[in-house]
Design a protein around this motif. Structure first.
Motif: not given
Length: 880
Positions: A574-577, A587-594, A602-605
């Protein structure tokens, strides 16, 4: 024998001594040994010197060339006209016989040989190239044999006259100026090592081993066919282009196969291709070994097989595979067998793909090849053997082995044979260019242009090393194809990509589908411009992988103990793509993405807060508004009945102030709903803190008044003068002002502010109000709690005071509820996640507010509205 002649013979022998390992000592002596005999002794100063004329005798019986003719300058030729040689037994008691070839006739090799003759005759008839000079040739059959090829090299170096005279030297008598050959890499290596010792250049049209580019070992070697270094790169790119990462490999156990497969495996590794197995063999290996390799191919899971083999070796393997139902395999062919028409009879090889030498057209060659009259055929033992083999008849009684006599009805123009196949000239053109390259080198050495005419000196004593020097610089075009050599003696690499496609008649045909040009920039060398057919006639590209490609959203994990192409596909956490196929990592999504559910983007949380649209918010807001309306209704009732004993007995001024503060308490909970902002964050906490202190201050004031009222009934007690209306108002104001002061300091130093909480939930963002200063927040709550505890203690003390409607008892219950709510609020507030933290705070506010309003005012309103008979001074003062 003169001393100088001895020295010369010794030097010749030492220069070739290292070749004994190739051909055996008897064969070496048989091809080399020269006897020196003095003619007329000369005496100078009383000392006998070497003769002025030396008779040189070639010992043993040298083999005769397959084709030869005299000329001003002689070009040697080595071709594979037969596939095998007679075994010669060396018993060291008798002189060994000459090596001879036998076995099946190689009609394709005969075409190469006749191409040499055609090119030389064409040059002899030219007025631009070597005008007035005749080139001769001596062409030998190598039998595809290294020992025979080495023996041929000796003959090309020594000449063929059994007895000849030289002035002072027996070496280099009748030597060829250069040689061309169509043999494989192993035979080319042995020939080049021998000829190179005498600076005789060798130009190959067939040897592709990258090892021959080493000028330290093969200084006089040239070739018109590209090096296997480029072929290996082309094959690796071809395999990668179609997504085949799991392949098998077989190769000839020869210099061509061993060096070629080594280059291919290195290139395949760079391209990320894995090899399940690598097997080597030679056509003369025991059948059990060929069977074992065939079984390996049948059992393998790789659907693609790269075969870096010679034609003869591949024929043996395919014949073995054809005995049982052959496995469906996609064959990738090296140039040595990719265009061989004889191998196309194996139907299970349909769909094979390979690299091939560029096809070309040589004007006049076909007519020359077909111009075989009975007299020409009878004059050559090689042509006679070809004719008898092609038409299965006998030209002479000696060769009549249950064959019919050739009756003259044989028509070579109707013959279907590799000899007559000139529709796709490939190696033939390489041989044609090789002859012309030598001719141009000789031309540059003996010819000069004077007054716009070319003059050539055929009487010049031309040495092979001069031809070697000129070969390095040749650069010309013939039939539209450029001929030149780089510093390694190699041409520019250009390959056609060919596909074995089954025609409408069911016969496999060779179709050119693309090309590979090594002169183009990196990444642009490889092109396919036509549709291909695959194994078993499929139209879709076959799949040959150890593991299926990992789709986006997964990562590759190598299987223990297996090649890098064998792996498992593990979903990203979860949280990686992973957004590409066969990704080695997630790879981990940016902080404000999931990550999305497929883990490939990744899409915005989602931002979460207690909004007015939620059912929970609607319920809390409804209770909040209801509580405010209830407080207002009670205030209206109290105002209408303000003159009644119950209202007057319960300190109306503080009661109205308490109802006002409760109304604010109910309404302040609405500030907790909605998206936090700078103002809402500061307002919600300060409004809550101040209104609750105002509320508790009113309750505390009422409790104190009740206590003091009964204390004042004692004789001589004048305490009520300190708790009159003015003092009550001042007490409430002072207590509330202190809370206002705490809130002001909090807002000035470190006020609450909106923030995005990224830690509570990884998959969403909690939009909430940060406390700013936790000390300020807990100071506000602590002050409210302190007043509530004080009020509760006083109410407990006054709970048994003697009046019929004891307000202190109701205050006790209300404070008990208030304290219980806020004591349980603390752990619930700390442990509640996200928006539920706000909901817990609102619930605490509403619960404590309803507790106060119901415990303090509900009994009074019930009596006022439902039991008016009790709303009398007598009842209120009744001790019961």
């Amino acid at each position: 024998m003169g001393t100088r002649a001895v020295f010369i013979g010794l030097r010749l022998t030492l220069g070739l001594f290292e070749l004994t390992s190739l051909v055996g000592l008897p064969g070496l002596v048989h091809g080399l040994k020269i006897q020196f005999e003095s003619a007329e002794p000369l005496k100078t100063s009383g000392v006998t010197t070497e003769t002025s004329s030396v008779k040189c005798t070639l010992q043993g019986n040298s083999g005769l060339p397959a084709f030869s003719t005299y000329g001003d300058f002689v070009i040697g030729g080595v071709s594979s006209i037969h596939y095998q040689r007679y075994a010669v037994i060396y018993n060291y008691t008798t002189e060994p016989e000459s090596t001879r070839c036998k076995g099946s006739f190689n009609a394709r090799g005969l075409r190469f040989t006749r191409t040499i003759i055609f090119a030389i005759e064409e040059i002899n008839n030219s007025t631009e190239l070597l005008p007035g000079i005749t080139l001769g040739y001596r062409i030998f059959d190598s039998c595809v044999s290294v020992p025979v090829s080495a023996h041929v090299a000796f003959q090309l170096s020594n000449g063929e006259d059994p007895l000849f005279y030289k002035g002072m030297n027996c070496s280099q008598s009748g030597v060829v100026m250069a040689a061309v050959e169509d043999s494989g890499s192993s035979t080319s290596i042995s020939i080049s090592r021998i000829l190179g010792s005498f600076n005789i250049p060798l130009v190959s049209s067939f040897a592709t081993c990258a090892c021959l580019s080493n000028k330290q070992q093969f200084p006089t070697f040239f070739r018109t066919i590209p090096s296997d270094h480029y072929q290996a790169d082309a094959l690796a790119k071809l395999v990668k282009h179609f997504g085949w990462t799991w392949i098998g490999a077989v190769h000839s156990d020869s210099d061509y196969g061993n060096n070629g497969i080594a280059s291919f495996l290195e290139a395949a590794l760079r391209e990320g291709v894995c090899v399940e197995y690598t097997e080597s063999f030679f056509r003369t290996d025991p059948r059990r070994k060929i069977q074992r390799i065939a079984d390996v191919i049948r059992r393998s899971t790789a659907k693609v097989v790269v075969a870096f083999t010679a034609v003869g070796d591949m024929r043996v393997l395919l014949e073995e595979l054809a005995l049982d139902p052959p496995p469906p395999r996609q064959w990738i062919a090296s140039e040595a067998w990719a265009t061989d028409s004889e191998l196309m009879r194996f139907s299970f090889c349909a769909g094979a793909i390979g690299v091939a030498i560029q096809q070309s057209f040589i004007p006049g060659l076909r007519d020359f090849l077909l111009d075989l009259s009975p007299s020409k055929v009878a004059a050559s033992s090689v042509l006679t053997e070809f004719w008898e083999d092609a038409f299965n008849c006998s030209l002479t009684a000696a060769n009549n082995l249950n064959k019919r006599d050739c009756d003259g009805t044989e028509d070579i123009k109707k013959l279907k044979s590799p000899y007559t196949e000139t529709s796709q000239l490939r190696v033939t053109n390489m041989m044609y260019k090789a002859v012309y390259a030598i001719a141009h080198a000789i031309h540059n050495a003996v010819c000069q242009e004077k007054n716009a005419t070319i003059q050539c000196n055929k009487h010049i004593k031309l040495e092979p090393k001069q031809v070697f020097k000129e070969l390095k610089d040749v650069n010309f075009s013939i039939n539209g194809y450029n001929v030149s050599f780089d510093a390694n003696g190699d041409p520019v690499a250009f390959y056609e990509l060919v596909n074995w496609q089954r025609g409408d008649s069911g016969i496999i045909e060779l179709v050119t589908v693309g090309y590979y040009d090594a002169s183009l920039p990196t990444g642009q060398e490889f092109h396919i411009n036509r549709n291909l057919t695959w194994m078993d006639g499929e139209t879709q590209v076959p799949v040959s992988v150890c593991s299926e490609s990992c789709p986006p959203g997964t990562r590759k994990v190598l299987q223990k103990g297996k090649p890098s192409c064998c792996y498992d596909c593990i979903p990203c956490p979860e949280g990686e793509i992973s957004n590409m196929t066969d990704s080695p990592d997630c790879f981990s999504c940016p902080k404000e993405f999931w990550s999305n559910p497929k883990k490939n983007a990744c899409f915005p949380k989602p931002v979460e807060f207690l909004s007015f649209e939620e059912i929970l918010s609607i319920i809390l807001a409804a209770f909040s508004v209801s509580g405010a309306f209830l407080a207002i209704i009670i205030a209206v009732v109290f105002f209408n009945y303000r003159t009644t004993p119950i209202v007057r007995a319960n300190n109306p001024e503080l009661s109205f102030l308490l109802l006002f503060s409760l109304t604010l308490c109910f309404l302040c909970s609405l500030t907790f709903i909605g998206a936090p902002s700078d103002w809402s964050c500061m307002l919600r906490h300060t409004a809550f803190g101040i209104t609750f202190v105002l509320c508790i201050s009113c309750v505390l004031g009422k409790t104190i008044v009740v206590l003091m009222a009964f204390k004042a009934t004692l004789p001589g007690n004048n305490v009520m003068k300190w708790f009159g209306p003015q003092q009550q108002r001042m007490t409430v104001l002072a207590l509330t002002f202190f809370q206002v002061l705490i809130c002001t300091v909090w807002l000035v130093l470190s006020p609450p502010f909106p923030m995005k909480n990224l830690t509570t939930y990884q998959e969403k963002i909690i939009l909430e109000c940060a406390l700013g200063s936790a000390v300020g927040f807990w100071a506000v709550l602590g002050y409210i709690g302190l007043l509530a505890v004080l009020c509760f203690v006083l109410a407990v003390l006054a709970r048994k005071l003697p009046d019929n409607f004891n307000e202190a008892k109701m205050i006790t219950f209300s404070m008990l509820i208030f304290c219980a709510v806020w004591i349980t609020f603390i752990p619930a507030y700390v442990s509640s996640p996200g928006k539920f933290t706000v909901a817990v705070e609102i619930f605490a506010i509403l619960s404590s507010s309803f507790g106060l309003i119901l415990c303090i005012f509900a009994p009074k309103c019930f009596i006022i509205l439902c039991q008016p008979e009790k709303n009398t001074k007598k009842y209120v003062m009744n001790k019961n």
